[in-house]
Scaffold this active site. Structure first.
Site, PDB file in Angstrom:
ATOM      1  N   ARG A   1       3.381  -1.043  15.608  1.00 29.98           N
ATOM      2  CA  ARG A   1       2.288  -0.470  16.408  1.00 29.98           C
ATOM      3  C   ARG A   1       2.785   0.152  17.708  1.00 29.98           C
ATOM      4  O   ARG A   1       2.001   0.671  18.489  1.00 29.98           O
ATOM      5  CB  ARG A   1       1.217  -1.532  16.673  1.00 29.98           C
ATOM      6  CG  ARG A   1       1.745  -2.822  17.283  1.00 29.98           C
ATOM      7  CD  ARG A   1       0.694  -3.927  17.194  1.00 29.98           C
ATOM      8  NE  ARG A   1       1.166  -5.216  17.660  1.00 29.98           N
ATOM      9  CZ  ARG A   1       1.823  -6.101  16.925  1.00 29.98           C
ATOM     10  NH1 ARG A   1       2.123  -5.825  15.674  1.00 29.98           N
ATOM     11  NH2 ARG A   1       2.185  -7.269  17.425  1.00 29.98           N
TER      12      ARG A   1
ATOM     13  N   GLU B   1      -3.777  -6.526  17.111  1.00 30.05           N
ATOM     14  CA  GLU B   1      -2.651  -7.112  16.380  1.00 30.05           C
ATOM     15  C   GLU B   1      -1.680  -7.748  17.385  1.00 30.05           C
ATOM     16  O   GLU B   1      -0.970  -8.695  17.076  1.00 30.05           O
ATOM     17  CB  GLU B   1      -1.948  -6.046  15.528  1.00 30.05           C
ATOM     18  CG  GLU B   1      -1.036  -6.626  14.464  1.00 30.05           C
ATOM     19  CD  GLU B   1      -0.626  -5.630  13.385  1.00 30.05           C
ATOM     20  OE1 GLU B   1      -1.269  -5.582  12.314  1.00 30.05           O
ATOM     21  OE2 GLU B   1       0.332  -4.877  13.612  1.00 30.05           O
TER      22      GLU B   1
ATOM     23  N   GLU C   1       0.841  -1.209   0.000  1.00 27.75           N
ATOM     24  CA  GLU C   1       0.000   0.000   0.000  1.00 27.75           C
ATOM     25  C   GLU C   1       0.869   1.251   0.000  1.00 27.75           C
ATOM     26  O   GLU C   1       0.649   2.195  -0.759  1.00 27.75           O
ATOM     27  CB  GLU C   1      -0.892   0.031   1.258  1.00 27.75           C
ATOM     28  CG  GLU C   1      -1.986  -1.009   1.311  1.00 27.75           C
ATOM     29  CD  GLU C   1      -1.526  -2.334   1.910  1.00 27.75           C
ATOM     30  OE1 GLU C   1      -0.303  -2.601   1.940  1.00 27.75           O
ATOM     31  OE2 GLU C   1      -2.409  -3.118   2.308  1.00 27.75           O
TER      32      GLU C   1
ATOM     33  N   HIS D   1     -25.679   8.153  21.383  1.00 25.11           N
ATOM     34  CA  HIS D   1     -26.852   8.152  20.503  1.00 25.11           C
ATOM     35  C   HIS D   1     -26.760   7.048  19.459  1.00 25.11           C
ATOM     36  O   HIS D   1     -27.469   7.095  18.446  1.00 25.11           O
ATOM     37  CB  HIS D   1     -27.002   9.526  19.846  1.00 25.11           C
ATOM     38  CG  HIS D   1     -27.313  10.582  20.854  1.00 25.11           C
ATOM     39  ND1 HIS D   1     -28.604  10.877  21.249  1.00 25.11           N
ATOM     40  CD2 HIS D   1     -26.496  11.363  21.602  1.00 25.11           C
ATOM     41  CE1 HIS D   1     -28.563  11.831  22.182  1.00 25.11           C
ATOM     42  NE2 HIS D   1     -27.294  12.140  22.422  1.00 25.11           N
TER      43      HIS D   1
HETATM   44  O1  F6P Z   1      -0.384  -4.952   8.960  1.00 27.58           O
HETATM   45  C1  F6P Z   1       0.835  -5.557   9.213  1.00 27.58           C
HETATM   46  C2  F6P Z   1       1.923  -4.563   9.414  1.00 27.58           C
HETATM   47  O2  F6P Z   1       3.114  -5.278   9.359  1.00 27.58           O
HETATM   48  C3  F6P Z   1       1.798  -3.790  10.720  1.00 27.58           C
HETATM   49  O3  F6P Z   1       2.248  -4.480  11.822  1.00 27.58           O
HETATM   50  C4  F6P Z   1       2.591  -2.570  10.408  1.00 27.58           C
HETATM   51  O4  F6P Z   1       2.350  -1.551  11.329  1.00 27.58           O
HETATM   52  C5  F6P Z   1       2.076  -2.275   9.018  1.00 27.58           C
HETATM   53  O5  F6P Z   1       1.958  -3.562   8.416  1.00 27.58           O
HETATM   54  C6  F6P Z   1       2.925  -1.364   8.183  1.00 27.58           C
HETATM   55  O6  F6P Z   1       4.223  -1.878   8.020  1.00 27.58           O
HETATM   56  P1  F6P Z   1       5.408  -0.970   7.519  1.00 27.58           P
HETATM   57  O7  F6P Z   1       5.589   0.139   8.509  1.00 27.58           O
HETATM   58  O8  F6P Z   1       6.575  -1.873   7.423  1.00 27.58           O
HETATM   59  O9  F6P Z   1       5.018  -0.398   6.185  1.00 27.58           O
END
Ligand code: F6P
Length: 564
Positions: free
Chosen positions: A284, A369, A222, A400
């Site tokens: 996290r 997580e 992403e 509400h």
């Molecule tokens: O969703 C899994 C994960 O590995 C999380 O633990 C982490 O915070 C997130 O993806 C983003 O990972 P990165 O900071 O390596 O892009």
């Protein structure tokens, strides 16, 4: 050093005593233990169950507990060797067993004079070095000394990251917006849905925008996709204005935060403009590392330091306070009490503070997580339920929407209510010539809700209001619904640091009791792998690629028939 074997909690005499105690005080929601009675019998109950840590004032008195309950729960914590597990966490033992890593987010907020050697290296010095580099950069951007390619001051920083590289920064930015004092706003792009990038950038001026590509691994699909989109967005817009030095544009408008600095430079970002951290910081648990760069830029280094001091105060308290007196431990053990004895499946977190509106979403990653696991750190199956669902919404909006179920439903839902005494922007409302403080109206709701949950309303009280007998049952509130109230004098950076550290350590304690590795996250991997396998089948019309199970194929076919 590795962590000890997990304790088989359900075989311990401490667990059995808790089971016995549970059966004497409560059966589900029925009331062998009555909060009304407990408060009537002991006028000091509120004081006796209230604690101060950092800037937090925490009242546990409206929980379904007696002194005996707290004693038995903390005995179980002792039986699980919690004290030595805390020491292992703070001093860098590899308690993240499945990834064979230390878990040292507490090193991120240690005093600059502390020394903590891990594998012969003083990690506090490393942390301070990166913080210093962040602060230097933040000062330059905030003063305008660092400008965009055309010399204009940066007005918007866009953090591109997901999970821990997004939820912490966005939550804290929203919480501390009143402290954003340099005319720089932050936006956060996380979703790979193209709408997210579009909505967050469509009104931005590329000449005044700085992108932070924030990814611990610098491999997350992403984030890297959004980073490439951002680069194209910036260069297309600048090129259209006749600014064609693309390398310089990237240098002035892109910085990175990562543990993988080699991948950062492969992406084209100058390593001088990259801020590192270490694999002993879980995603996290990283908002207080360089992952908080968007915060240092918008709120300033001084506020960021105050934020870190808030974490530190809770860490010191947690580390130094006896388990039996330690509110962080007691709150964690209350969660064990509700999940494993009362069968609670969820836990609501309800901030009566609009600025904390992203806190429940942030907590979802932190807690779920971390503790949504069914095997223990020695690979044996867990012995009890783990990982309750955390959820919530800012008060009074939640009132509400879903409070009906918390007050009168059949499920027990422990709740944490959070409020500050002084709002950043007080407002008076003129009601018939009288000036009413709107924050007091808001706080009245905060106080009223926990009172209603704890003490309810009996059938006789309902009747006394003249209610017709037929609908008395519908208007009865059983009470005995547990809540914790957390208050602070002000919404400050230190208070937000306090809150995060509190929940980080609660999560850790629950993980130790359940015996799970709270610092890995293998459960998110399968979906990621499958998405990479499925993507070619969606985008191609080649039927040979259609090798999915029938349900997935059916859905892909729907997409293929409907795409434009
Ligand atoms: O969703 C899994 C994960 O590995 C999380 O633990 C982490 O915070 C997130 O993806 C983003 O990972 P990165 O900071 O390596 O892009």
């Amino acid at each position: 050093m590795q962590i000890n074997k997990p304790t088989d909690i359900t075989n311990t005499k401490e667990w059995k005593k808790l089971q016995k105690h549970f059966s004497t005080i409560s059966k589900g929601l029925s009331k062998n233990l009555s909060l009304r009675e407990l408060f009537n019998k002991n006028p000091n109950r509120a004081k006796e169950f209230s604690y101060s840590v950092g800037d937090l004032y925490i009242d546990l008195s409206k929980n379904l507990i007696t002194d005996e309950t707290v004693g038995l729960l903390t005995n179980l914590a002792e039986k699980c060797d919690l004290k030595s597990a805390i020491h292992s966490q703070f001093f860098g033992d590899h308690i993240n067993v499945t990834e064979d890593r230390a878990v040292l987010h507490t090193a991120l907020r240690r005093k600059d004079t502390d020394i903590l050697e891990v594998d012969g290296q003083n990690v506090v010095a490393d942390v301070r070095e990166v913080l210093f580099k962040m602060y230097e950069f933040a000062d330059k951007v905030r003063s305008g000394e660092w400008s965009g390619i055309t010399g204009k001051k940066i007005q918007t920083v866009v953090n591109i990251g997901i999970g821990g590289s997004d939820l912490g920064p966005v939550m804290v930015y929203e919480a501390l917006k009143p402290y954003a004092d340099a005319g720089i706003a932050a936006r956060f792009v996380s979703n790979i849905d193209p709408s997210d990038f579009y909505e967050k950038t469509s009104d931005l001026d590329p000449e005044t925008t700085l992108f932070i590509i924030c990814s611990k691994t610098f491999t997350t699909l992403e984030t890297l996709t959004n980073a490439r989109i951002a680069k194209k967005w910036l260069l297309d817009k600048l090129n259209a204005k006749g600014i064609t030095d693309n390398a310089e544009s990237v240098r002035k408008h892109f910085v990175a935060v990562s543990t993988a600095l080699d991948l950062v430079s492969e992406f084209g970002i100058d390593p001088k403009n990259a801020f590192g951290f270490w694999n002993w910081v879980g995603g996290r648990y990283s908002v207080d590392s360089a992952v908080g760069l968007s915060l240092a830029l918008t709120l300033g280094p001084r506020n960021f330091e105050n934020f870190l001091s808030g974490f530190r105060d809770v860490d010191n308290y947690f580390y130094n306070t006896d388990l039996k007196e330690n509110v962080v431990v007691i709150m964690a053990m209350l969660n064990i009490w509700y999940v494993n004895f009362f069968g609670a499946a969820t836990h609501a977190v309800l901030p009566y503070c609009q600025y904390l509106h992203r806190f429940p979403a942030y907590l979802q990653q932190l807690t779920m997580e971390s503790n949504g696991k069914s095997v223990r750190w020695d690979s044996s199956p867990v012995l009890t339920d783990t990982g309750e669902v955390f959820w919530g919404e800012a008060g009074t909006n939640g009132q509400h929407a879903f409070y009906q179920l918390i007050h009168q439903g059949t499920r027990l839902i422990p709740t944490d209510f959070i409020a500050v005494a002084n709002p950043p922007h007080p407002i008076k409302d003129d009601v018939d010539g009288k000036q009413k403080d709107v924050h007091e109206l808001f706080l009245a709701n905060f106080f009223a809700q926990t009172k209603a949950l704890a003490f309810g309303k009996t059938a006789d009280e309902v009747r006394a209001e003249g209610t017709s007998e037929k609908i008395v049952p519908a208007r009865v509130f059983a009470g005995n619904r547990p809540s914790t109230s957390i208050m602070s004098a002000e919404l400050t950076p230190a208070f937000v640091g306090n809150l995060i550290a509190l929940y980080e350590q609660i999560t850790f304690v629950q993980g130790i009791i359940w015996g799970v590795d709270s610092f890995d996250q293998w459960g998110v991997e399968l979906g990621k792998q499958l998405a990479l396998q499925i993507e070619p089948a969606i985008s191609s019309d080649n039927d040979a690629l259609q090798t999915q199970d029938s349900s997935t194929q059916n859905l892909i076919n729907f997409y293929r028939q409907n795409r434009k």
